[in-house]
Design an enzyme around this catalytic site. Structure first.
Site, PDB file in Angstrom:
ATOM      1  N   LEU A  32      38.999  30.887  32.138  1.00 43.22           N
ATOM      2  CA  LEU A  32      39.072  29.600  32.620  1.00 43.22           C
ATOM      3  C   LEU A  32      40.566  29.355  33.772  1.00 43.22           C
ATOM      4  O   LEU A  32      41.250  28.490  33.415  1.00 43.22           O
ATOM      5  CB  LEU A  32      39.736  28.759  31.467  1.00 43.22           C
ATOM      6  N   CYS A  33      40.082  30.148  34.950  1.00 40.36           N
ATOM      7  CA  CYS A  33      41.037  30.049  35.970  1.00 40.36           C
ATOM      8  C   CYS A  33      40.381  29.976  37.199  1.00 40.36           C
ATOM      9  O   CYS A  33      40.608  30.527  38.139  1.00 40.36           O
ATOM     10  CB  CYS A  33      42.254  30.940  35.916  1.00 40.36           C
TER      11      CYS A  33
END
Lengths: 143, 292
Positions: free
Chosen positions: B87-88
């Site tokens: 999630l980056c």
């Protein structure tokens, strides 16, 4: 004339341009005293205490394996582990020493590893000594 | 026509997701601040160290120091720095793509080649795709909160192998932190060390130092410190980039969620209105029929 001392570690600047009259530091070959007007000088530091003297204050720092540069009355000290003697946590130092000792005794170590542990042991030992002194009656920060 | 109830349910799902992404964004922002403070604290040390070393190497004969020796790259280690968590955004993807390119292009030139990993994501990706003999060590749980001690351990290991001539070159691939919204993938040589470039050297004036015990020994004391701080710097850059990338990714996720909620509410309102209109028509129609 006075010396201007800066001490830097990877974590923070311990002191920045502190003005002192005299500085004594533990080079690997023995203690060295720096006075104003010293010739440019580079040295590796061993384990020991850096002492700064000025008229109204004496401040001590514990250093293990650092490095110092003297140039134009500026003293720059770099080290991975330097702290003011008054801030040493005796309990933590003792714990760390015990840990290192245990590793030396109970583990099969390579030559280089062994040397590293010995260095650390020496550093922790010194830390404890210094901590005990500064807690004792002859407090380091006395005027 | 979609059911009104279903749409309402979807709106509330998206709202929940939005709350999560919003929270993640805030957390990333706080962590980014912390990582940046760490970089700022480490910078003076790194800079002073490099200026002293450059001075020594350029003006002295220190070129024969074991850590400065340039050997032909036969035994090579590549260290891929990724994050532990996802999630980056494109953060890990960019690194992995660069590493893959490097491996494809250079593989054949090296006699012994291994890839080590800092951060779980890179390892997860490559262990399935690479020849198992190429996959080296993974250093786990470092990216959460990189400390100087952890960096030292890694650096010491590399130096050890380098000095024993088990390694000739050590490369790092990591994200350099430009700003919260931009990161740059960098390939850097950790070992052998190089002094600053020539053009910088002219700025350094020659100073006749007194050395104690000797120039060689001072250099021996300094170089390992330099390499350790370089690894530390790389880790900090990577962590800052990770949080920066996550912050941006979560920010756009939050915006997307908001857009989705507004278009869904529009749809929901329209359906509601349609239902009301239909009911009214029925009532009116019924009344007309009764009159008839």
């Amino acid at each position: 004339m006075s010396l201007s001392v800066t001490i830097v570690t990877p974590h923070r600047k311990v002191v920045h341009k502190l003005s002192v009259d005299e500085l004594i530091m533990p080079s690997e070959a023995g203690e060295v005293t720096i006075l104003p007007g010293h010739t440019p000088f580079l040295t590796a530091l061993g384990v020991g205490v850096i002492r700064t003297l000025s008229q109204d204050e004496r401040i001590h720092f514990l250093v293990s394996y650092g490095f110092a540069e003297v140039r134009d009355d500026q003293v720059l000290i770099l080290g991975e582990d330097i702290e003011p003697a008054s801030q040493i946590d005796l309990e933590r130092a003792q714990k760390a020493k015990a840990e290192v000792e245990e590793k030396i005794l109970n583990k099969v170590l390579g030559e280089i590893e062994y040397a590293n542990y010995l260095k650390r042991l020496q550093a922790e030992q010194k830390r404890i000594e210094v901590a005990k002194q500064s807690i004792g009656p002859s407090s380091k920060k006395k005027k | 026509m979609p059911n009104l109830k279903d749409i309402r349910r979807r709106i509330s799902t998206v709202k929940n997701t939005q709350q999560i992404t919003k929270a993640m964004k805030m957390i990333a922002a706080v962590k980014l601040r912390k990582a940046q403070d760490q970089i700022l604290a480490a910078r003076p040390y790194a800079n002073e160290l490099i200026s002293v070393i450059s001075n020594l190497v350029i003006h002295g004969e220190g070129k024969h120091h074991p850590l400065l020796i340039q050997r032909k790259p036969h035994k090579v280690r590549l260290v891929v720095v990724t994050s532990d968590r996802g999630l980056c955004g494109a953060y890990n993807g960019n690194i992995i793509r660069r590493a893959e390119k490097f491996i494809q292009e250079k593989r054949g030139d090296f006699k012994e080649f291994k890839v080590s990993f800092i951060g779980r994501k890179g390892h997860d990706y490559f262990k399935k795709r690479l020849d198992p003999s190429l996959v080296g060590k993974i250093y786990p749980d470092i990216m959460k909160h990189p400390s100087f001690e952890q960096a030292s351990t890694i650096a010491n290991e590399m130096m050890d192998e380098f000095l024993k001539e088990h390694l000739d070159h050590v490369y790092f691939i990591y994200n350099e932190f430009k700003s919260a919204i931009s990161q740059k993938v960098v390939l850097e040589t950790l070992l052998p060390t190089r002094a600053k470039k020539e053009e910088d050297s002219q700025k350094l004036q020659k100073i006749d130092y007194l050395y104690e015990p000797s120039r060689e020994e001072v250099l021996t004391a300094l170089l390992p410190k330099h390499i350790r701080i370089q690894v530390y710097r790389i880790l900090l850059e990577a962590v800052s980039s990770e949080h920066g990338a996550r912050m941006t990714a979560m920010d756009s996720a939050t915006t997307n969620a908001r857009d989705m909620i507004s278009s869904l509410s529009l749809l929901a309102n329209r359906i509601r209105q349609a239902v009301i209109t239909k009911e009214l028509m029925e009532i009116v129609g019924g009344a007309e029929a009764l009159k008839g």
